[in-house]
Design a protein around this motif. Structure first.
Motif, PDB file in Angstrom:
ATOM      1  N   ALA A 273      29.134  14.810  69.954  1.00  0.00           N
ATOM      2  CA  ALA A 273      28.950  13.354  69.875  1.00  0.00           C
ATOM      3  C   ALA A 273      27.503  12.979  69.572  1.00  0.00           C
ATOM      4  O   ALA A 273      27.234  12.165  68.677  1.00  0.00           O
ATOM      5  N   GLN A 274      26.560  13.574  70.306  1.00  0.00           N
ATOM      6  CA  GLN A 274      25.158  13.220  70.096  1.00  0.00           C
ATOM      7  C   GLN A 274      24.694  13.608  68.699  1.00  0.00           C
ATOM      8  O   GLN A 274      23.938  12.876  68.043  1.00  0.00           O
ATOM      9  N   ARG A 275      25.164  14.763  68.192  1.00  0.00           N
ATOM     10  CA  ARG A 275      24.797  15.180  66.850  1.00  0.00           C
ATOM     11  C   ARG A 275      25.392  14.254  65.789  1.00  0.00           C
ATOM     12  O   ARG A 275      24.766  13.970  64.767  1.00  0.00           O
ATOM     13  N   LEU A 276      26.622  13.770  66.037  1.00  0.00           N
ATOM     14  CA  LEU A 276      27.218  12.798  65.112  1.00  0.00           C
ATOM     15  C   LEU A 276      26.373  11.533  65.044  1.00  0.00           C
ATOM     16  O   LEU A 276      26.137  10.986  63.968  1.00  0.00           O
ATOM     17  N   GLY A 277      25.909  11.079  66.221  1.00  0.00           N
ATOM     18  CA  GLY A 277      25.089   9.882  66.255  1.00  0.00           C
ATOM     19  C   GLY A 277      23.755  10.067  65.564  1.00  0.00           C
ATOM     20  O   GLY A 277      23.274   9.167  64.867  1.00  0.00           O
ATOM     21  N   THR A 278      23.157  11.258  65.743  1.00  0.00           N
ATOM     22  CA  THR A 278      21.859  11.524  65.122  1.00  0.00           C
ATOM     23  C   THR A 278      21.971  11.600  63.596  1.00  0.00           C
ATOM     24  O   THR A 278      21.132  11.067  62.864  1.00  0.00           O
ATOM     25  N   ARG A 279      23.031  12.238  63.118  1.00  0.00           N
ATOM     26  CA  ARG A 279      23.158  12.438  61.674  1.00  0.00           C
ATOM     27  C   ARG A 279      23.688  11.213  60.937  1.00  0.00           C
ATOM     28  O   ARG A 279      23.182  10.858  59.863  1.00  0.00           O
ATOM     29  N   PHE A 280      24.697  10.575  61.493  1.00  0.00           N
ATOM     30  CA  PHE A 280      25.360   9.486  60.767  1.00  0.00           C
ATOM     31  C   PHE A 280      25.037   8.104  61.315  1.00  0.00           C
ATOM     32  O   PHE A 280      25.368   7.093  60.693  1.00  0.00           O
ATOM     33  N   GLY A 281      24.415   8.043  62.479  1.00  0.00           N
ATOM     34  CA  GLY A 281      24.138   6.769  63.116  1.00  0.00           C
ATOM     35  C   GLY A 281      25.103   6.503  64.240  1.00  0.00           C
ATOM     36  O   GLY A 281      26.296   6.835  64.153  1.00  0.00           O
TER      37      GLY A 281
END
Length: 420
Positions: A273-281
């Motif tokens: 989840a955190q990586r999704l937020g970092t990469r895509f917003g």
């Protein structure tokens, strides 16, 4: 240890939360199973258990938010754990003496629900005391990992215990998890400062929390989507156990095993989840989680015996992945943009609209199942959750890449009107 887990007090909160989550998942599986198998409860009677477990949100949710903003949060958390341990522990005692009844279960789930309202509101209010604002997404991702692990371990553990020592034994284990959680909470060392004394007016305080949510277009959309999804998810929960036991003839252990397999989606989500937020917003990650959750939930209705149970696993995997991604960014956003003195009330508003509608969903689920079939009810649930995604599609979220995770960066309707 990495990241936020280097903080000793957050680590203690994380462990306490994990134990409570495991207890909740055992409870979630075992109580309706106990009612269905041992007490031969009807679909309507099982759905009433779900109704009573969430009814306290509707009756007390807003008041609890105002009360938690007046009190130190850690004693509230500990008291809630001890209260639930006592109530859940009464079930195996009654079973040993041959006096367990549906009425007893109704009282237990209702009162345990009251303690759960206090715990959940105080829990979200307490977290910003232990971590910095910029650490909230990481902290919430860790707590969502607890939810994921509990979702995976709880059904399998609960089903195994029921299979070998019965539902009453599973409830005894459930009670112990709450006691262990309270023990970890007692070890937290960060001072839990009592809020500054002020003139109190319960109605005014509740109104402040309601206005904060309703005047912020993102908080409002997230709350409305949560409420609509909760309605149909509660309908699903009210009849799913009966569907598995009586329609598909699945054994208790296999029910737990299927739940464990399908909920690996939640564990995957908590890790990425955190990586999704970092990469895509963060906003796009939240939007993506909602889409996966909405589409996947309908798959449960296609489940049949044998290999047809793969539909159940696929539906559970996708929906659990989506709902965890949603939870990480919704909670972080709410905690970051809400002034600390209002956090209890804003959290309680969100939880009240989500869980407060659940009793209606449970009753509707039981009613539709009685009038039609449990499978028809599952179709209604899946289509309803899919339709609820229109709330987020119509919100400002669709035009955003990131959620504003800094206090004061969110424009609200009232501010727009004042500037106009």
């Amino acid at each position: 240890m990495r990241g936020i887990l280097r903080s000793p007090d957050f680590r203690r909160l994380w462990l306490a939360d994990g134990l409570s989550q495991v207890g909740n998942r055992i409870d979630f599986l075992v109580i309706p199973l106990l009612a269905t198998t041992t007490l031969a409860a009807s679909v309507a009677e099982v759905s009433l258990l779900r109704t009573l477990s969430t009814l306290p949100y509707l009756l007390l949710g807003l008041q609890v938010g105002a009360w938690c903003d007046r009190m130190r949060n850690r004693p509230v958390l500990i008291t809630a754990d001890l209260g639930r341990a006592l109530l859940i522990g009464s079930v195996p005692l009654a079973a040993v003496f041959g006096s367990l009844t549906l009425g007893h279960l109704y009282v237990v789930v209702l009162l345990a629900g009251v303690f759960t309202v206090f715990f959940n509101v105080a829990h979200q209010t307490y977290l910003p005391n232990l971590v910095e604002r910029g650490e909230l997404p990481d902290a919430n991702a860790r707590l969502q990992t607890n939810l994921s692990v509990a979702a995976i371990a709880g059904p399998g553990l609960g089903g195994m215990i029921v299979q070998f020592i019965g539902g009453a034994g599973a409830m005894a284990v459930d009670a112990l998890t709450y006691l262990w959680s309270a023990a970890w909470l007692r070890r937290i060392r960060t001072p839990d400062v009592r809020p500054e004394p002020a003139e109190r007016n319960l109605r005014r305080e509740i109104g402040e929390g309601l206005r904060t949510v309703t005047h912020n277009p993102l908080l409002r959309a997230i709350a409305l989507h949560g409420a609509a999804s909760s309605l149909f998810q509660s309908m699903f929960m009210a009849v799913s156990m009966v569907f598995m036991v009586r329609d598909l003839h699945v054994a208790p252990f296999m029910i737990g095993l299927l739940g464990t397999i399908s909920l690996f989606g939640a564990l995957l989500a908590s890790g990425v989840a955190q990586r999704l937020g970092t990469r895509f917003g963060a906003a796009r990650a939240l939007y993506f989680g909602a889409a996966v959750y909405s589409v996947s939930f309908l798959l449960n209705a296609f489940a049949t015996q044998g290999w047809g149970l793969a539909w159940w696993v696929a539906g559970g995997f996708g929906s659990s992945f989506g709902i965890i991604v949603l939870g990480v960014f919704e909670t972080s956003f709410r905690q970051a943009v809400t002034p600390h003195e209002l956090l209890g009330r804003v959290s309680s508003v969100s939880q009240t609209v989500i869980f407060g509608i659940a009793p209606l969903g449970s009753l509707l689920g039981g009613l539709i199942a009685e009038l039609t079939t449990t499978r028809v009810t599952l179709y209604v649930c899946g289509i309803g959750i899919l339709a609820a995604s229109a709330i987020l599609i119509a919100s400002p979220l669709r035009k955003m890449r990131d959620l504003p995770l800094a206090e004061g960066t969110v424009e609200n309707d009232q501010g727009d009107r004042e500037r106009g």
